[in-house]
Design an enzyme around this catalytic site. Structure first.
Site, PDB file in Angstrom:
ATOM      1  N   SER A 193      35.677  42.676  39.258  1.00 47.50           N
ATOM      2  CA  SER A 193      37.088  42.863  39.565  1.00 47.50           C
ATOM      3  C   SER A 193      37.864  43.240  38.295  1.00 47.50           C
ATOM      4  O   SER A 193      37.519  44.222  37.637  1.00 47.50           O
ATOM      5  CB  SER A 193      37.654  41.618  40.247  1.00 47.50           C
ATOM      6  OG  SER A 193      38.922  41.877  40.807  1.00 47.50           O
ATOM      7  N   ASP A 412      34.603  46.460  50.249  1.00 46.57           N
ATOM      8  CA  ASP A 412      35.571  45.748  49.427  1.00 46.57           C
ATOM      9  C   ASP A 412      36.979  45.964  49.980  1.00 46.57           C
ATOM     10  O   ASP A 412      37.445  47.104  50.070  1.00 46.57           O
ATOM     11  CB  ASP A 412      35.475  46.272  47.992  1.00 46.57           C
ATOM     12  CG  ASP A 412      36.232  45.427  46.995  1.00 46.57           C
ATOM     13  OD1 ASP A 412      37.277  44.856  47.349  1.00 46.57           O
ATOM     14  OD2 ASP A 412      35.788  45.360  45.831  1.00 46.57           O
ATOM     15  N   HIS A 450      34.668  41.889  48.336  1.00 47.48           N
ATOM     16  CA  HIS A 450      35.083  41.945  46.937  1.00 47.48           C
ATOM     17  C   HIS A 450      34.292  40.969  46.073  1.00 47.48           C
ATOM     18  O   HIS A 450      34.533  39.760  46.111  1.00 47.48           O
ATOM     19  CB  HIS A 450      36.575  41.673  46.810  1.00 47.48           C
ATOM     20  CG  HIS A 450      37.108  41.903  45.428  1.00 47.48           C
ATOM     21  ND1 HIS A 450      36.990  43.099  44.778  1.00 47.48           N
ATOM     22  CD2 HIS A 450      37.741  41.074  44.560  1.00 47.48           C
ATOM     23  CE1 HIS A 450      37.539  43.015  43.584  1.00 47.48           C
ATOM     24  NE2 HIS A 450      37.990  41.790  43.424  1.00 47.48           N
TER      25      HIS A 450
END
Length: 540
Positions: A193, A412, A450
């Site tokens: 991320s 995601d 994610h």
């Protein structure tokens, strides 16, 4: 994240099996670090922590499972420091060093969201595996979704963007050398991320910091990503009827799977190649009254924006849209995109937090006044140099022997997986296909959201070794594959991902992750939960 559920299991296992040729540090070596002199650095703590005695830090989002992990740590030296490379810098770092059993390596720790906290859980994980490890809060203390600290603090934005991570790495390795009497043999960074953005920033701007980098779901195109977040917020609140309640997600997911699930040869709740999915939200248009099983016309329009991405006034793509599949689940569209109310989704808060606090310096900024052309230009002019890690030229990193593995969950709901594919393809062009393929890999994870979550196998060593594979198994463990590549010159091929039971930690499903652009396709027979029933093939 669910990784905490099995983190204790790993720590106990690795701590019992860790070994090293490195001698133990001298008894007084830890406290002596309090007198170490480094530029722009104040050592605030240098203490030996006995095995299992680390006191859980008071920080954001601490879970009971994470706290449990600290009880299994070996003895280590804990060094805390404050770095001040600018007058407005207040960068906190911690470096953890095994008292004995050091494997001779350094592992840096990344962050998530807007950072604001040292990744204590990952420091613990690394020390249990024998690494010396360092992490940083990137210069501020706040929850990862809070950007208020940045208001009228441009130097802190630079610290968050790139300076803190680099300074932490340099200072950490100096502390490692002072403690053990020698520098690390190899240095690694694995993060997802915002951590993936940090990882690519390191490869691009500070190529000597790390030998091997594992960058997951990178938020590297930061200004464009959060421009897209505001565009999506506008689409979902264009009218009161535009907002889509999370209660409609099961119906949306069912419609997507009905349209696309069988494209890989098997109906298993996973869309293996979502780019081939041509799902049209208009197929869900309510034929009568509004219901949780259909979409109103304003909601269809909002869904089309989410899937198509954002564009400027000329029609040029600003940031790619989300891919269909895996909309359900606790790490799915409900929390990231829709939110419990129209202005409570994670991406809404990231987008408005960025523009109000970092771009416009106005805590009362109204996202409804936003236009793509003007907003993106202002964001680029003011913050791109600090925040964006989009330069595809990796030659300095690659030519010194650096290895980079990128990965992204196909589904995601925070950062479109297409962004990472775009970066990889740009790198192929900028560095040459041969040089890039000899040192860079990209893996796309079907059915994964994610950094993890989703119906697909989402455990593949992206945070280190997995319980299903055990330590140092490059066939199942992407991080171990990275180390093997750096240290032995063995390039990674197919990596087997697992879906783990939360209680037993055993794999309930395995599936191959294929080097991009290959995809996993069902062979036509065999257990669909067994990786042996799939083959990596070129996409049609």
């Amino acid at each position: 994240m669910k990784r905490y559920v099995w983190l204790t299991f790993i720590l106990a296992t690795v701590a019992m099996t860790a070994c090293s040729q490195e001698p133990a540090a001298k008894p007084d070596a830890c406290t002596a670090l309090s007198k170490l002199s480094l530029p722009d650095t104040i050592i605030t703590k240098a203490e030996r922590i006995e095995a299992g005695a680390f006191p859980p830090p008071k920080a954001f989002g601490r879970t009971s499972a994470e706290i449990e992990t600290y009880k299994h740590l070996p003895a280590f030296c804990r060094v805390a420091a404050t770095l001040a490379p600018s007058k407005d810098s207040d960068i906190k770092i911690e470096v953890w060093l095994p008292v004995s059993g050091w494997n001779g390596k350094f592992r840096g720790q990344g962050n998530g969201g807007f950072a604001g906290e040292i990744s204590y859980d990952h420091l613990a994980y690394s020390v249990a595996q024998g690494y010396a490890s360092g992490g940083t809060d990137t210069g501020h203390s706040a929850g990862g979704i809070d950007a208020s600290w940045a208001l009228n603090h441009p130097e802190k934005v630079i610290d968050f963007g790139n300076r803190a991570m680099h300074e932490m790495t340099v200072k950490s390795k100096s502390i490692v050398e002072a403690f053990y009497g020698r520098a690390p043999k190899h240095s690694y960074l694995a993060a997802c991320s915002d951590g993936g953005r940090e990882a690519l920033m390191e490869a691009q701007r500070f190529p000597a910091d790390y030998d091997g980098i594992l960058a997951g779901a990178p938020a590297n195109n930061w200004t464009h990503l959060l421009t897209n977040a505001v565009v999506n917020a506008q689409a979902l609140t264009a009218t009161p009827a535009s907002y889509i309640s999370p209660s409609k997600i099961p119906a949306i997911s069912a419609a997507v799977l009905a349209s696309c699930d069988k494209s890989d040869g098997v109906a298993d709740g996973i869309v293996s190649n979502p780019r081939s999915c041509k799902f049209d939200p208009a197929a869900m248009l309510c034929k009568g009254a509004d219901a949780t099983t259909c979409l109103t016309a304003p909601q269809v329009a909002a869904m089309k924006t989410l899937y198509s991405g954002s564009h400027d006034s000329t029609g040029k793509l600003v940031f790619p849209g989300y891919l269909p599949g895996s909309e359900e689940g606790p790490n799915g569209w409900g929390s990231w995109i829709f939110g419990e109310t129209p202005t409570q989704s994670a991406m809404y808060l990231f987008g408005t937090g960025f523009f109000s606090n970092m771009v416009y310096d106005d805590s009362k900024w109204d996202y409804k006044s936003f236009t793509v052309d003007a907003g993106l230009k202002t964001a680029m002019d003011k913050t791109s140099q600090a925040l964006d890690s989009v330069n595809p030229d990796l030659k300095p990193f690659l030519r010194r022997g650096g290895k980079l593995i990128l990965y992204h969950g196909w589904n995601d709901p925070a950062i479109s997986a297409l962004n990472t594919i775009d970066y990889y393809e740009a790198a192929l062009h900028a560095n040459g296909a041969s040089e890039t393929k000899s040192s860079v890999r990209l893996y796309m994870a079907p059915g994964v959201q994610h950094c993890g979550g989703g119906p697909g196998p989402d455990s593949f060593g992206q945070f280190g070794s997995t319980p299903s594979s055990g330590p140092n198994d490059p066939a199942h463990d992407m991080y171990s594959a990275l180390e093997q590549w750096v240290e032995q010159g063995v390039a990674p091929g197919t990596i087997i991902a697992s879906k783990l039971d939360n209680t037993s930690h055993k794999a309930t499903m395995t599936r191959p992750l294929c080097p991009y652009p290959q995809i996993a396709k069902y062979k036509g027979s065999g257990d669909t939960n067994d990786t042996a029933s799939f083959a990596c093939v070129a996409p049609q």
